[in-house]
Design an enzyme around this catalytic site. Structure first.
Site, mmCIF file in Angstrom:
data_model
loop_
_atom_site.group_PDB
_atom_site.id
_atom_site.type_symbol
_atom_site.label_atom_id
_atom_site.label_comp_id
_atom_site.label_asym_id
_atom_site.label_seq_id
_atom_site.Cartn_x
_atom_site.Cartn_y
_atom_site.Cartn_z
ATOM 1 N N LYS A 11 -22.119 6.669 -35.431
ATOM 2 C CA LYS A 11 -21.845 7.028 -36.821
ATOM 3 C C LYS A 11 -20.350 6.824 -37.158
ATOM 4 O O LYS A 11 -19.521 6.639 -36.257
ATOM 5 C CB LYS A 11 -22.276 8.480 -37.048
ATOM 6 C CG LYS A 11 -23.801 8.677 -36.899
ATOM 7 C CD LYS A 11 -24.219 10.108 -37.241
ATOM 8 C CE LYS A 11 -25.726 10.281 -37.117
ATOM 9 N NZ LYS A 11 -26.160 11.656 -37.524
ATOM 10 N N TYR A 51 -32.706 7.198 -44.121
ATOM 11 C CA TYR A 51 -32.914 8.651 -43.987
ATOM 12 C C TYR A 51 -33.935 9.184 -45.001
ATOM 13 O O TYR A 51 -33.903 10.370 -45.328
ATOM 14 C CB TYR A 51 -31.584 9.382 -44.128
ATOM 15 C CG TYR A 51 -30.758 9.410 -42.852
ATOM 16 C CD1 TYR A 51 -31.248 10.016 -41.682
ATOM 17 C CD2 TYR A 51 -29.495 8.847 -42.803
ATOM 18 C CE1 TYR A 51 -30.489 10.060 -40.520
ATOM 19 C CE2 TYR A 51 -28.729 8.891 -41.625
ATOM 20 C CZ TYR A 51 -29.240 9.503 -40.496
ATOM 21 O OH TYR A 51 -28.492 9.549 -39.343
ATOM 22 N N ASN A 114 -21.738 13.950 -36.425
ATOM 23 C CA ASN A 114 -22.157 14.242 -35.052
ATOM 24 C C ASN A 114 -22.316 12.989 -34.175
ATOM 25 O O ASN A 114 -23.135 12.959 -33.262
ATOM 26 C CB ASN A 114 -23.397 15.138 -35.041
ATOM 27 C CG ASN A 114 -24.592 14.493 -35.688
ATOM 28 O OD1 ASN A 114 -24.514 13.357 -36.149
ATOM 29 N ND2 ASN A 114 -25.703 15.206 -35.715
ATOM 30 N N HIS A 117 -26.797 8.703 -33.881
ATOM 31 C CA HIS A 117 -28.201 8.879 -34.257
ATOM 32 C C HIS A 117 -29.056 8.272 -33.164
ATOM 33 O O HIS A 117 -28.686 7.256 -32.573
ATOM 34 C CB HIS A 117 -28.507 8.147 -35.575
ATOM 35 C CG HIS A 117 -29.974 7.979 -35.806
ATOM 36 N ND1 HIS A 117 -30.744 8.963 -36.369
ATOM 37 C CD2 HIS A 117 -30.827 6.968 -35.473
ATOM 38 C CE1 HIS A 117 -32.014 8.546 -36.387
ATOM 39 N NE2 HIS A 117 -32.089 7.341 -35.851
ATOM 40 N N GLU A 128 -37.418 2.278 -37.292
ATOM 41 C CA GLU A 128 -35.956 2.191 -37.395
ATOM 42 C C GLU A 128 -35.415 0.893 -36.794
ATOM 43 O O GLU A 128 -34.475 0.307 -37.333
ATOM 44 C CB GLU A 128 -35.325 3.406 -36.713
ATOM 45 C CG GLU A 128 -35.601 4.698 -37.489
ATOM 46 C CD GLU A 128 -35.112 5.949 -36.789
ATOM 47 O OE1 GLU A 128 -34.506 5.846 -35.699
ATOM 48 O OE2 GLU A 128 -35.310 7.045 -37.339
HETATM 49 P P1 RTP Z 1 -30.227 11.936 -36.087
HETATM 50 O O1 RTP Z 1 -31.491 11.804 -36.906
HETATM 51 O O2 RTP Z 1 -28.983 11.512 -36.839
HETATM 52 O O3 RTP Z 1 -30.341 11.313 -34.742
HETATM 53 O O4 RTP Z 1 -29.986 13.483 -35.784
HETATM 54 P P2 RTP Z 1 -31.047 14.598 -35.395
HETATM 55 O O5 RTP Z 1 -32.398 14.000 -35.216
HETATM 56 O O6 RTP Z 1 -30.454 15.350 -34.261
HETATM 57 O O7 RTP Z 1 -31.011 15.508 -36.686
HETATM 58 P P3 RTP Z 1 -31.928 15.456 -38.023
HETATM 59 O O8 RTP Z 1 -32.559 16.786 -38.188
HETATM 60 O O9 RTP Z 1 -32.819 14.248 -37.999
HETATM 61 O O10 RTP Z 1 -30.828 15.285 -39.144
HETATM 62 C C1 RTP Z 1 -30.303 14.010 -39.431
HETATM 63 C C2 RTP Z 1 -28.819 14.107 -39.607
HETATM 64 O O11 RTP Z 1 -28.537 14.826 -40.794
HETATM 65 C C3 RTP Z 1 -27.325 15.535 -40.630
HETATM 66 N N1 RTP Z 1 -27.579 16.955 -40.829
HETATM 67 N N2 RTP Z 1 -26.802 17.700 -41.542
HETATM 68 N N3 RTP Z 1 -25.633 19.883 -42.890
HETATM 69 C C4 RTP Z 1 -26.723 20.080 -42.172
HETATM 70 O O12 RTP Z 1 -27.265 21.158 -42.062
HETATM 71 C C5 RTP Z 1 -27.321 18.938 -41.513
HETATM 72 N N4 RTP Z 1 -28.430 18.951 -40.782
HETATM 73 C C6 RTP Z 1 -28.589 17.675 -40.353
HETATM 74 C C7 RTP Z 1 -26.806 15.253 -39.234
HETATM 75 O O13 RTP Z 1 -25.886 14.164 -39.285
HETATM 76 C C8 RTP Z 1 -28.066 14.871 -38.505
HETATM 77 O O14 RTP Z 1 -27.762 14.101 -37.372
HETATM 78 MG MG MG Z 2 -33.336 12.746 -36.662
#
Ligand code: RTP
Ligand code: MG
Length: 142
Positions: A11, A51, A114, A117, A128
């Site tokens: 990212k 997304y 973070n 992804h 994806e």
């Molecule tokens: P990713 O999809 O990016 O691999 O991350 P992940 O599965 O661990 O998390 P996900 O629940 O899919 O959320 C996608 C991305 O959205 C951002 N996020 N922001 N502000 C918040 O509460 C929040 N929650 C999620 C993060 O960049 C997350 O990686």
């Molecule tokens: Mg995710």
């Protein structure tokens, strides 16, 4: 165990920190091969499309803003159990909760910024990888 493909994005925060090489080394040391890669500046439409599953979430606009804030490095990774292996290397979404030694523990600063992804299932991996790469752009060695 089956050879799988997964989609990884370094990212904007981690690209800005000059951490691409260190993150690639973690993939390679843990049995994941980079079989396609490109650096991109995502457009708003690309970030929203990628997304789309989070469209109704309160953080969606911030997430799209962050993902378009600078270049990202997008790669397809291939290896045994690649989807889960990559998620393990990444660590928890919130870097404060990520296990020591994971990419997010070492390079991320917040839940949003973070560092990486990774696809979370075989269905999302297929969608994806196809979102970013044509079949002919993937140099599979599996
Ligand atoms: P990713 O999809 O990016 O691999 O991350 P992940 O599965 O661990 O998390 P996900 O629940 O899919 O959320 C996608 C991305 O959205 C951002 N996020 N922001 N502000 C918040 O509460 C929040 N929650 C999620 C993060 O960049 C997350 O990686
Ligand atoms: Mg995710």
């Amino acid at each position: 165990m089956a050879v799988e493909r997964t989609l990884s994005i370094i990212k904007p925060d981690a690209v800005a920190k000059n951490a691409i090489g260190e993150i690639y080394a973690r993939f390679e040391k843990n049995g994941l091969r980079i079989v396609a890669a490109k650096m991109m500046q995502l457009s708003q439409a690309q970030a929203e499309g990628f997304y789309a599953e989070h469209k109704e979430r309160p953080f969606f606009n911030d997430l799209v803003g962050f993902m378009t804030s600078g270049p990202v490095m997008v790669q397809a990774l291939e290896g045994e159990n690649a989807i889960a292996t990559n998620r393990e290397l990444m660590g928890a979404t919130d870097p404060q909760k990520a296990d020591a030694g994971t990419i997010r523990a070492d390079f991320a600063q917040s839940v949003e910024a973070n560092a990486v992804h990774g696809s979370d299932s075989s269905e999302s991996a297929a969608r994806e990888v196809a979102f970013f790469f044509e079949d002919g752009e993937i140099c599979s060695r599996g």
